[in-house]
Design a protein around this motif. Sequence first.
Motif, mmCIF file in Angstrom:
data_model
loop_
_atom_site.group_PDB
_atom_site.id
_atom_site.type_symbol
_atom_site.label_atom_id
_atom_site.label_comp_id
_atom_site.label_asym_id
_atom_site.label_seq_id
_atom_site.Cartn_x
_atom_site.Cartn_y
_atom_site.Cartn_z
ATOM 1 N N ARG A 180 6.223 58.868 39.542
ATOM 2 C CA ARG A 180 4.555 59.114 39.834
ATOM 3 C C ARG A 180 4.383 60.365 40.502
ATOM 4 O O ARG A 180 5.400 61.041 41.120
ATOM 5 N N LEU A 181 3.092 60.754 40.323
ATOM 6 C CA LEU A 181 2.671 61.932 40.921
ATOM 7 C C LEU A 181 1.771 61.549 41.954
ATOM 8 O O LEU A 181 0.677 61.149 41.810
ATOM 9 N N ASP A 182 2.067 62.125 43.411
ATOM 10 C CA ASP A 182 0.970 61.958 44.464
ATOM 11 C C ASP A 182 0.282 63.144 44.856
ATOM 12 O O ASP A 182 0.836 63.958 45.399
ATOM 13 N N PRO A 183 -1.060 63.133 44.439
ATOM 14 C CA PRO A 183 -1.684 64.567 44.807
ATOM 15 C C PRO A 183 -1.657 64.866 46.367
ATOM 16 O O PRO A 183 -1.678 66.085 46.855
ATOM 17 N N THR A 184 -1.433 63.899 47.258
ATOM 18 C CA THR A 184 -1.383 64.189 48.814
ATOM 19 C C THR A 184 -0.195 64.644 49.157
ATOM 20 O O THR A 184 -0.138 64.958 50.468
ATOM 21 N N LEU A 185 0.837 64.730 48.433
ATOM 22 C CA LEU A 185 2.083 65.198 48.837
ATOM 23 C C LEU A 185 2.592 66.684 47.937
ATOM 24 O O LEU A 185 3.432 67.053 48.185
ATOM 25 N N THR A 186 1.409 67.225 47.530
ATOM 26 C CA THR A 186 1.616 68.476 47.107
ATOM 27 C C THR A 186 0.480 69.529 47.153
ATOM 28 O O THR A 186 -0.677 69.145 47.367
ATOM 29 N N ARG A 187 0.611 70.694 47.422
ATOM 30 C CA ARG A 187 -0.347 71.668 47.780
ATOM 31 C C ARG A 187 -1.202 71.985 46.361
ATOM 32 O O ARG A 187 -2.238 72.531 46.661
ATOM 33 N N ASP A 188 -0.525 72.078 45.486
ATOM 34 C CA ASP A 188 -1.107 72.585 44.343
ATOM 35 C C ASP A 188 -0.783 71.471 43.141
ATOM 36 O O ASP A 188 0.056 71.449 42.319
ATOM 37 N N PRO A 189 -1.756 70.556 42.904
ATOM 38 C CA PRO A 189 -1.554 69.283 41.997
ATOM 39 C C PRO A 189 -1.403 69.764 40.533
ATOM 40 O O PRO A 189 -0.915 69.370 39.744
ATOM 41 N N ILE A 190 -2.198 70.894 40.124
ATOM 42 C CA ILE A 190 -2.180 71.611 39.007
ATOM 43 C C ILE A 190 -0.760 72.065 38.560
ATOM 44 O O ILE A 190 -0.172 71.771 37.532
ATOM 45 N N ALA A 191 -0.094 72.823 39.547
ATOM 46 C CA ALA A 191 1.037 73.144 39.309
ATOM 47 C C ALA A 191 2.197 71.956 39.122
ATOM 48 O O ALA A 191 3.210 72.257 38.154
ATOM 49 N N SER A 192 2.144 70.897 40.090
ATOM 50 C CA SER A 192 2.934 70.191 39.980
ATOM 51 C C SER A 192 2.705 69.182 38.530
ATOM 52 O O SER A 192 3.892 68.869 38.053
ATOM 53 N N SER A 193 1.623 69.260 38.156
ATOM 54 C CA SER A 193 1.315 68.449 36.876
ATOM 55 C C SER A 193 2.268 69.126 35.664
ATOM 56 O O SER A 193 2.558 68.589 34.646
ATOM 57 N N ILE A 194 2.041 70.507 35.737
ATOM 58 C CA ILE A 194 2.548 71.397 34.700
ATOM 59 C C ILE A 194 4.138 71.186 34.698
ATOM 60 O O ILE A 194 4.684 71.082 33.778
ATOM 61 N N ALA A 195 4.738 71.325 36.001
ATOM 62 C CA ALA A 195 6.109 71.279 35.841
ATOM 63 C C ALA A 195 6.507 69.859 35.829
ATOM 64 O O ALA A 195 7.633 69.627 35.213
ATOM 65 N N LEU A 196 5.850 69.086 36.243
ATOM 66 C CA LEU A 196 6.246 67.349 35.725
ATOM 67 C C LEU A 196 6.204 67.308 34.268
ATOM 68 O O LEU A 196 7.422 66.794 33.723
ATOM 69 N N ALA A 197 5.441 67.767 33.488
ATOM 70 C CA ALA A 197 5.240 67.574 32.078
ATOM 71 C C ALA A 197 6.346 68.113 31.519
ATOM 72 O O ALA A 197 7.177 67.770 30.398
ATOM 73 N N LYS A 198 6.796 69.281 31.949
ATOM 74 C CA LYS A 198 7.918 70.174 31.402
ATOM 75 C C LYS A 198 9.182 69.315 31.668
ATOM 76 O O LYS A 198 10.162 69.438 30.746
ATOM 77 N N ALA A 199 9.241 68.713 32.965
ATOM 78 C CA ALA A 199 10.402 68.013 33.483
ATOM 79 C C ALA A 199 10.832 66.807 32.247
ATOM 80 O O ALA A 199 11.908 66.583 32.020
ATOM 81 N N ILE A 200 9.669 66.123 31.952
ATOM 82 C CA ILE A 200 9.796 64.790 31.195
ATOM 83 C C ILE A 200 9.867 65.130 29.710
ATOM 84 O O ILE A 200 9.980 64.292 29.076
ATOM 85 N N GLU A 201 9.576 66.232 29.335
ATOM 86 C CA GLU A 201 9.561 66.560 28.053
ATOM 87 C C GLU A 201 10.548 66.057 27.177
ATOM 88 O O GLU A 201 10.298 65.600 25.878
#
Length: 548
Positions: A180-201
């Motif tokens: 799961r991705l929690d937007p309250t636990l990251t300063r930059d949700p956009i960057a986290s979503s990009i990194a997460l998509a790459k990690a699970i690719e």
Amino acid sequence: MRTRGRGRRLRILGVVALCAALLLVVGVVSGVFSKPKDDAPTVLASYMDALNDGDIDEAAELTSYPNAARDAMAQAFDALSPESVEFEVNQIINLDVDSGMFNGVATWNLGKDRSWTYNVDGWVRHLSVGWRVSWNPGTFMPGIGNGRTVRLDRTDAAPPTVFDIAGKPMMTEQTINAVRLDPTLTRDPIASSIALAKAIEPVAPLITAEELQQELAASNGERITAVNLRDGDYAVLEDDLRRVPGVVVESNPRLITIDRRVYGPVVDAMRSVWQANRDETQGWAINSVDPNGQVTRLTGHQGPPGPDIRSTIEPRMQMAAADAAVSVGTPSAIVVMQPSTGAILAAAQNNQASEVGPIAFTGTYPAGSTLDLVRTAAQAQGVDVEQAAKQLGIGLQYKIPNLEQETVSFAGDGPNLMRGTSDRDDDAEVSPFGMALVAASIARGAPTVPIIAAGQPATTDEELAQLPAPVTDQLRGIMRATVHGGPASLLAGWGDLIGATGNHGDDQWFYGSKGDLAFAVYVEDADGSDLAVKVTDRLFKALAKPSE
């Protein structure tokens, strides 16, 4: 004269004084008898009666620390939700004029044959407000106090395994890791979503950063689930995932197929069968939970595990059906059965269908010419279509444990349904499962009773009546001609395969049998007049491939 008058006044005053004195005596005596006793046995009995009545406020007021007692009692009653409670005093021992000891027993009846009995020991003391039960959490219930609370939990024995029709393990309980991705636990949700998509690719290439960002925008600040991973996949990606700010992994057990390629609505139904097995054997426990979350069992019961489950699913057939269903771009569903046993071997549908629901079993669609064989059977016997439909296995109101399904629905009454094959009753609707039953009943020569798990066949209050043999032969002849020289001649190379086409508008059907297999194929809004036949051809081509 004055002397006599004075005497009368004295007598009247004497009577008034006497009445007042009598009233005072009566009031005093009445007060003595109505005043509740304030002694150790009476207060202790009142305390336990209040608990037995569920009167927490009254019970708490009879203790030395009402606020603490009230909180503890309310938490326990809310957590356990008892059907009844019985506190009883066994013995009181007077130590002196101001204190005593007691012991007793408490029984909590939680329903469903769940009961908890424990001993109660405590003190009673005479305080400035009178006799009170000295508050100690253990006087009320063991395992509470000092921040500890009580909780009623479900327990389960070892989970059963779901086997396929050949007796090989098909589904087991395994750990699923929800990323799961929690937007309250990251300063930059956009960057986290990009990194997460790459990690699970490597395991989920279709999940893009753009999709994750859209879900975040719609989540109102709540966590979103990116992907669910089996332990093997998670172990490979764990380090990369933990480096992504805002990623939270929640691990929980879940029943899944050993081979992830085996999926579909009948597989989902087996999860319901499995859960019913678990529910029948569930146990219970009353636990004490400390402020750190440490759990200590106080009482409970867990019986033996339920038996393993033998499903009717044939994995190769299920994968072949899924391969065929996903070959079209509009909603499509396939159901495959074994006429001799009623076993549902496979049920598959594509993503477009799954967006609607489990249409293979519950989706009903205008029949159009799809019911022509049923109309032929009705006309040959001089009966209405609804009666002939029951002879062919549909409209029998089957109840299949843990599987919601519908076969056919008719509008109007029986006599209005006595139509020829050239007539169309557009009010009649059928499901893919229903047409698979028709095909199975024609192949078997009698209505087929469906089943998805060994020992759990469908039941019905309807009488199972079969078609006369000559009528069954007539229907088989029509189906044979449809494949050999008719509109389904694409399938002529599949040996003894026979079947019938049907349509309503652009919706297409093909249903039939081959050996001890019966099936139905449905394609909504088909592109081409023979798409359902082509999907059937793909089904048998996929089934003919060598096993991997």
